[in-house]
Design a protein around this motif. Structure first.
Motif, PDB file in Angstrom:
ATOM      1  N   LEU A  41      -0.794 -11.322  -2.703  1.00  0.00           N
ATOM      2  CA  LEU A  41      -1.743 -10.994  -3.564  1.00  0.00           C
ATOM      3  C   LEU A  41      -2.782 -10.374  -2.754  1.00  0.00           C
ATOM      4  O   LEU A  41      -3.034 -10.811  -1.430  1.00  0.00           O
ATOM      5  CB  LEU A  41      -2.285 -12.137  -4.415  1.00  0.00           C
ATOM      6  N   ALA A  42      -3.638  -9.538  -3.380  1.00  0.00           N
ATOM      7  CA  ALA A  42      -4.639  -8.832  -2.523  1.00  0.00           C
ATOM      8  C   ALA A  42      -5.646  -9.801  -2.133  1.00  0.00           C
ATOM      9  O   ALA A  42      -6.371  -9.232  -0.887  1.00  0.00           O
ATOM     10  CB  ALA A  42      -4.992  -7.627  -3.498  1.00  0.00           C
ATOM     11  N   ALA A  72      -4.193 -11.649   0.997  1.00  0.00           N
ATOM     12  CA  ALA A  72      -4.657 -10.516   1.985  1.00  0.00           C
ATOM     13  C   ALA A  72      -6.186 -10.633   2.218  1.00  0.00           C
ATOM     14  O   ALA A  72      -6.487  -9.796   3.213  1.00  0.00           O
ATOM     15  CB  ALA A  72      -4.083  -9.233   2.076  1.00  0.00           C
ATOM     16  N   ASN A  73      -6.862 -10.790   1.163  1.00  0.00           N
ATOM     17  CA  ASN A  73      -8.404 -10.595   1.426  1.00  0.00           C
ATOM     18  C   ASN A  73      -8.861  -9.159   1.465  1.00  0.00           C
ATOM     19  O   ASN A  73      -9.587  -8.644   2.397  1.00  0.00           O
ATOM     20  CB  ASN A  73      -9.160 -11.430   2.218  1.00  0.00           C
ATOM     21  N   TYR A  74      -8.140  -8.181   0.835  1.00  0.00           N
ATOM     22  CA  TYR A  74      -8.516  -6.893   0.737  1.00  0.00           C
ATOM     23  C   TYR A  74      -8.074  -6.214   2.165  1.00  0.00           C
ATOM     24  O   TYR A  74      -8.630  -5.319   2.444  1.00  0.00           O
ATOM     25  CB  TYR A  74      -9.774  -6.562   0.223  1.00  0.00           C
ATOM     26  N   GLU A  75      -7.298  -6.638   3.060  1.00  0.00           N
ATOM     27  CA  GLU A  75      -7.214  -6.160   4.448  1.00  0.00           C
ATOM     28  C   GLU A  75      -5.737  -5.471   4.209  1.00  0.00           C
ATOM     29  O   GLU A  75      -4.808  -6.318   4.203  1.00  0.00           O
ATOM     30  CB  GLU A  75      -7.359  -7.056   5.410  1.00  0.00           C
ATOM     31  N   ALA A  76      -5.565  -4.189   4.536  1.00  0.00           N
ATOM     32  CA  ALA A  76      -4.339  -3.629   4.518  1.00  0.00           C
ATOM     33  C   ALA A  76      -3.285  -4.102   5.332  1.00  0.00           C
ATOM     34  O   ALA A  76      -2.099  -4.574   5.102  1.00  0.00           O
ATOM     35  CB  ALA A  76      -4.470  -2.198   4.152  1.00  0.00           C
ATOM     36  N   SER A  77      -3.746  -3.924   6.674  1.00  0.00           N
ATOM     37  CA  SER A  77      -2.919  -4.676   7.818  1.00  0.00           C
ATOM     38  C   SER A  77      -2.703  -5.916   7.662  1.00  0.00           C
ATOM     39  O   SER A  77      -1.455  -6.390   7.998  1.00  0.00           O
ATOM     40  CB  SER A  77      -3.815  -4.173   9.260  1.00  0.00           C
ATOM     41  N   ILE A  95       7.023  -9.946  -5.341  1.00  0.00           N
ATOM     42  CA  ILE A  95       5.917  -9.676  -6.315  1.00  0.00           C
ATOM     43  C   ILE A  95       4.691  -9.129  -5.416  1.00  0.00           C
ATOM     44  O   ILE A  95       4.165 -10.052  -4.630  1.00  0.00           O
ATOM     45  CB  ILE A  95       5.527 -10.907  -7.139  1.00  0.00           C
ATOM     46  N   LEU A  96       4.385  -8.047  -5.516  1.00  0.00           N
ATOM     47  CA  LEU A  96       3.367  -7.501  -4.705  1.00  0.00           C
ATOM     48  C   LEU A  96       2.177  -6.796  -5.509  1.00  0.00           C
ATOM     49  O   LEU A  96       2.372  -5.959  -5.986  1.00  0.00           O
ATOM     50  CB  LEU A  96       4.050  -6.158  -3.685  1.00  0.00           C
ATOM     51  N   ASN A  97       1.087  -7.544  -5.114  1.00  0.00           N
ATOM     52  CA  ASN A  97      -0.109  -7.024  -5.656  1.00  0.00           C
ATOM     53  C   ASN A  97      -0.959  -6.505  -4.568  1.00  0.00           C
ATOM     54  O   ASN A  97      -1.800  -6.917  -3.537  1.00  0.00           O
ATOM     55  CB  ASN A  97      -1.048  -8.339  -6.181  1.00  0.00           C
ATOM     56  N   VAL A  98      -0.952  -5.371  -4.424  1.00  0.00           N
ATOM     57  CA  VAL A  98      -1.267  -4.454  -3.132  1.00  0.00           C
ATOM     58  C   VAL A  98      -2.926  -4.356  -3.011  1.00  0.00           C
ATOM     59  O   VAL A  98      -3.607  -4.093  -4.044  1.00  0.00           O
ATOM     60  CB  VAL A  98      -0.724  -2.978  -3.118  1.00  0.00           C
TER      61      VAL A  98
END
Length: 344
Positions: A41-42, A72-77, A95-98
């Protein structure tokens, strides 16, 4: 004598094979293997995601599957590293919430491992995913703009578009809905039109402050793509004494926004049926992990690729239906009447 010796040797060989077979594990056909679902999750900060986690976990347990969550807390890396970690844990489906709609390489990496991918609440344009689960975000944009127009008695006026993250397919598709309605209604005058990285309330506030200053506070509607940016702009709207006068909308119906809907500060927020959406997502993941077919609601052309889609129902929540939404529609624990109206 020779025949007897041959027979004895054959019996010995059969006994050895029999006992060696008893010590071997039966081959795993995959049918009895416990399905392991990975969920990336993002962000953990967004109010709804803790409910997504709870609902998905309950459905996975009901199906007898294991489910692992990463935020991920809105961090792509950070999300890329988390997905690699999930792969290392032998997940059967992702399940990917990019964080960003531009993460095609990440999807390809997962798919190269033979792992099905379901994109959730955000589309990865150009990626050949197995399924996409999302609301009709173009419809959301249209609903918001049409409600704003109705609020002005169809007179239109000066509108400010307070959009989400530019890398988010959700924000981009909501924006398409805005564009469609504004093109159909020349009485709508867009005086500010801005995306905001990470759906930042602070950046949204700055956009609205600038718009108010440039137009001498003459703004009839603030169209916000999410509750986070809607909450961010409220101080500026109040300072201009437009609260309760100008239209303000958001999406997700967080508790703080529900209170402001009751108070008349925010006009409307769009609700997505996350309970049914989450349950259907996990059910689909379970089937994909077991190699079973799924039946989508429709197939969409997303950046030239045919993608099967499960649609999540949406509805506007206003002062008129707020109490009904609280008592009949919102998931358990999301909100209570006391949260909004205060204790009696």
């Amino acid at each position: 004598m020779k025949k007897t010796l041959v027979s004895l040797v054959m019996v010995c060989v059969m006994v050895i094979l029999l006992f060696s077979g008893c010590n071997q594990k039966p081959a795993d056909s995959g049918k009895d293997k416990k399905v392991k679902i990975g969920v990336a999750l993002a962000s953990e900060a967004q109010y709804r995601f803790k409910f997504d986690q709870k609902i998905m976990k309950e459905k996975a347990e009901e199906l007898g599957a294991e489910i692992i969550f990463q935020f991920a807390n809105y961090e792509a890396s950070k999300q890329e590293n988390q997905v690699e970690n999930l792969i290392s844990q032998d997940i059967d489906v992702l399940i990917l919430n990019v964080v960003s709609g531009n993460m095609v390489n990440l999807v390809n990496k997962v798919k190269s491992q033979g792992i099905p991918v379901i994109t959730f609440d955000n589309t990865v344009e150009g990626a050949e995913v197995d399924l996409n689960v999302d609301r009709d975000n173009v419809k959301v944009g249209r609903l918001q703009m049409e409600a704003a127009l109705k609020h002005t008695d169809n007179k239109g006026g000066n509108f400010v578009l307070v959009k989400g993250d530019p890398g988010s397919a959700v924000a981009q598709r909501i924006s398409q809905g805005y564009d469609q309605v504004s093109a159909e209604h020349p009485e709508i005058n867009i005086v500010a039109n801005q995306f905001h990285e990470a759906w930042s309330p602070d950046k949204a506030l700055k956009t609205v402050e600038n718009a108010l200053s440039a137009n001498n506070d003459n703004i009839q509607a603030f169209i916000c793509s999410a509750d986070s940016v809607a909450m961010g702009i409220v101080p500026a709207v109040k300072a201009a004494k437009l609260d309760g006068k100008s239209f303000i909308c958001g999406m997700d119906v967080e508790v703080s926004v529900a209170k402001l809907i009751h108070e008349g500060v925010i006009t409307m927020s769009i609700w997505s049926d996350i309970v049914k959406g989450d349950q259907r997502t996990v059910e689909a993941a379970f089937k994909l992990a077991k190699g079973e077919k799924i039946t989508p609601d429709e197939v969409q052309d997303i950046a030239g690729i045919k993608v099967p889609v499960l649609l999540v129902d949406v509805m506007p929540v206003t002062k008129d239906n707020l109490k009904q939404w609280i008592n009949e529609i919102a998931p358990e624990g999301w909100i209570t009447e006391d949260d909004v109206f205060g204790s009696k």
